[in-house]
Design an enzyme around this catalytic site. Sequence first.
Site, mmCIF file in Angstrom:
data_model
loop_
_atom_site.group_PDB
_atom_site.id
_atom_site.type_symbol
_atom_site.label_atom_id
_atom_site.label_comp_id
_atom_site.label_asym_id
_atom_site.label_seq_id
_atom_site.Cartn_x
_atom_site.Cartn_y
_atom_site.Cartn_z
ATOM 1 N N THR A 46 88.835 67.452 -30.322
ATOM 2 C CA THR A 46 89.881 68.159 -29.751
ATOM 3 C C THR A 46 89.838 69.521 -30.046
ATOM 4 O OG1 THR A 46 90.933 65.959 -29.693
ATOM 5 C CG2 THR A 46 92.444 67.676 -29.300
ATOM 6 N N TYR A 109 94.637 59.317 -20.344
ATOM 7 C CA TYR A 109 95.091 59.262 -18.945
ATOM 8 C C TYR A 109 94.943 57.871 -18.150
ATOM 9 C CZ TYR A 109 96.301 60.808 -14.147
ATOM 10 O OH TYR A 109 96.852 60.925 -13.185
ATOM 11 N N TYR A 135 88.829 56.965 -32.685
ATOM 12 C CA TYR A 135 89.727 58.047 -32.852
ATOM 13 C C TYR A 135 91.036 57.687 -32.066
ATOM 14 C CZ TYR A 135 91.726 62.827 -32.774
ATOM 15 O OH TYR A 135 92.571 63.929 -32.831
ATOM 16 N N ARG A 140 98.161 62.390 -27.538
ATOM 17 C CA ARG A 140 97.493 62.951 -26.758
ATOM 18 C C ARG A 140 96.933 61.868 -25.525
ATOM 19 N NH1 ARG A 140 95.367 68.235 -27.381
ATOM 20 N NH2 ARG A 140 95.688 69.073 -29.392
ATOM 21 N N LYS A 164 89.746 57.350 -37.018
ATOM 22 C CA LYS A 164 90.401 58.451 -37.351
ATOM 23 C C LYS A 164 91.839 58.326 -36.999
ATOM 24 C CE LYS A 164 91.023 63.406 -36.297
ATOM 25 N NZ LYS A 164 90.592 64.671 -35.558
ATOM 26 N N ILE A 206 89.935 64.121 -41.556
ATOM 27 C CA ILE A 206 89.318 65.015 -40.699
ATOM 28 C C ILE A 206 90.183 66.244 -39.959
ATOM 29 C CG2 ILE A 206 88.224 65.423 -38.306
ATOM 30 C CD1 ILE A 206 87.247 62.331 -38.808
#
Length: 294
Positions: A46, A109, A135, A140, A164, A206
């Site tokens: 990202t 989305y 992840y 997000r 993550k 991370i």
Amino acid sequence: MAIFEGAGIALITPFTPDGEINYPKLKELVEEQIAAGTDCIVACGTTAESATMTHEEHIEVIRFICETVNKRIPVIAGTGSNCTHTAVYLSQEAEKAGADGLLVVSPYYNKATQKGLIKHFTTVAEAVSLPIILYNIPGRTGVNIEPETIAYLCKNVKNIVGVKEASGNLSKIALMMHLAGDCIDMYSGNDDQIVPLMALGAKGVISVLSHVAPKQTHDICAAYLAGDVKKAAKMQLDAIPLVEELFREVNPIPVKAAMNMMGKEVGPLRLPLTEMEPENQARLRKAMEEYGIL
């Protein structure tokens, strides 16, 4: 064996003033991170503004970083997409490019069901031989990968090896670690939760903070792994004001601003991201000064 332990960096992508990828600067940043003790490079996550890259750019950045690192430390390639077919394609290309592992974000989305997430991640994993880190960043993507889903995938898909975690939900993360047992390598996806998540069994972080404080971020993890929890906790707490400002606006807006303040000349952002607001830049500069990196 974990892909890495310690501090990995979710590396930004530097751009030229006209918005092209600045490969000489990218090489410089990679070398700087390795020299500072960073344990792993994450390419095209990202923070790299991968959502604004063409597929060709995405693959070329991964290839370039793999060639630059040349196996000195692991390179994990971000290859997630909200389209399973695209995630498979990017993952296969990253494997060809020499990546040591993959970071695959949950489809954004679409807001898939947990059943859909299992099918998505399994399909990607079966298309490659590289180890995969899931992840989870619901802020997000709009969907949380539930603890039961992560545990199921790590137990039943041989090359899905970890996660993550950037949900920030310590209770759900603790449940996930309970359910998964020894079959999961967890990394903090939040720089303000490195030590708390390591206390729950994380292998490290991370990081975004590593861009401006690579040695300090590495040392937080190294101290914890060496058993000096008190030192790790103090370093974590000392970094909190800076971390707060690095996420004052959406990542990677502040960290790119910080790097440019440090004279690293990483260039602009790609739209729809825009430059950091002046009042927020002033707060960031003050935090960097107080942390001792300006």
